[in-house]
Write an enzyme that holds these catalytic residues in place. Structure first.
Site, PDB file in Angstrom:
ATOM      1  N   VAL A  82       0.850  -1.193   0.000  1.00 57.61           N
ATOM      2  CA  VAL A  82       0.000   0.000   0.000  1.00 57.61           C
ATOM      3  C   VAL A  82       0.886   1.243   0.000  1.00 57.61           C
ATOM      4  CG1 VAL A  82      -1.746   1.315   1.249  1.00 57.61           C
ATOM      5  CG2 VAL A  82      -1.865  -1.193   1.187  1.00 57.61           C
ATOM      6  N   LYS A  83       0.617   2.121  -0.934  1.00 59.86           N
ATOM      7  CA  LYS A  83       1.433   3.326  -1.096  1.00 59.86           C
ATOM      8  C   LYS A  83       0.719   4.493  -0.428  1.00 59.86           C
ATOM      9  CE  LYS A  83       4.209   5.232  -4.913  1.00 59.86           C
ATOM     10  NZ  LYS A  83       4.305   5.249  -6.390  1.00 59.86           N
TER      11      LYS A  83
END
Length: 216
Positions: A82-83
């Site tokens: 997850v960015k």
């Protein structure tokens, strides 16, 4: 050094993955938009093409929204990272998601202090943007070196993911500065294999082989 390809074009990813040289993929909303397909469909397909981390970015800017979106992204595949943006809410969300066992790539890093905070929040990856620093006459490689020293001083596990790479020289300098990962567009990865003297030498070898009638 690990190589990630920075694209959402599944044809390019498939081609590069076949070489065995690609360790992961980074995407962002802009790259996904270019694909012209549903966001989750693109991420799922990319995750099926590579075994390594695939960064998928949230679009929420507040903690609660980041957590909701982050959990949805993490559910797509086990190799989703997850960015999150390097904001206060992003750091809080990083701590929560990594605590749940999710890989997190903290992005848009432009200072060593920001990188220190991300590591303390448990980030899997920190993404300093080299090219964008160069654009405003700051030294992106100095930032990589500073982060490397800080992380080594305190034995942080967070990996330095050199981003906003635009040239083959950026890749070399990032490797020399101690970055763990370099993420770059497909054309930059391919450019690493080219050199005018290689082309010249190959042309000479082939010409000599033709003259001598050599066949294998």
């Amino acid at each position: 050094m690990k190589f990630f390809v920075d694209t959402a074009n599944t044809d390019d990813i498939s081609e590069l993955a076949a070489t065995g040289l690609i360790d992961g993929v980074t995407t962002n909303p802009s790259l996904i938009a270019k694909a012209g397909r549903p966001f989750t469909d693109v991420i799922k397909e990319i995750c099926d093409l590579v075994e390594g981390p695939v960064s998928a970015e949230v679009v929420a800017t507040e903690y609660d929204g980041m957590i909701t979106e982050g959990r949805k992204l993490a559910a797509i595949a086990e190799n989703v990272a997850v960015k999150l943006p390097l904001t206060w809410d992003g750091l809080k969300a990083c701590k929560t998601l990594t605590g749940e066992g999710t890989m997190v790539n903290v992005t848009l890093c432009f200072s060593a202090n920001q990188a220190l905070l991300a590591a303390k929040a448990g980030a899997t990856f920190i993404s300093p943007f080299i090219g964008r620093l160069d654009d405003i006459n700051l030294d992106g490689m100095e930032l990589i070196s500073d982060i490397r020293q800080i992380y080594d001083n305190y034995l942080f596990d967070t990996e330095i993911l050199a981003a906003s790479i635009r040239t083959a020289n950026h890749v070399k300098e990032s490797a020399l500065a101690g970055a763990d990962v370099a993420t770059m567009p497909p054309n930059v990865i391919k450019s690493l294999a080219t050199h005018p003297l290689t082309d010249k030498g190959l042309a000479a070898f082939l010409a000599d082989a033709e003259k001598a009638g050599i066949k294998v």
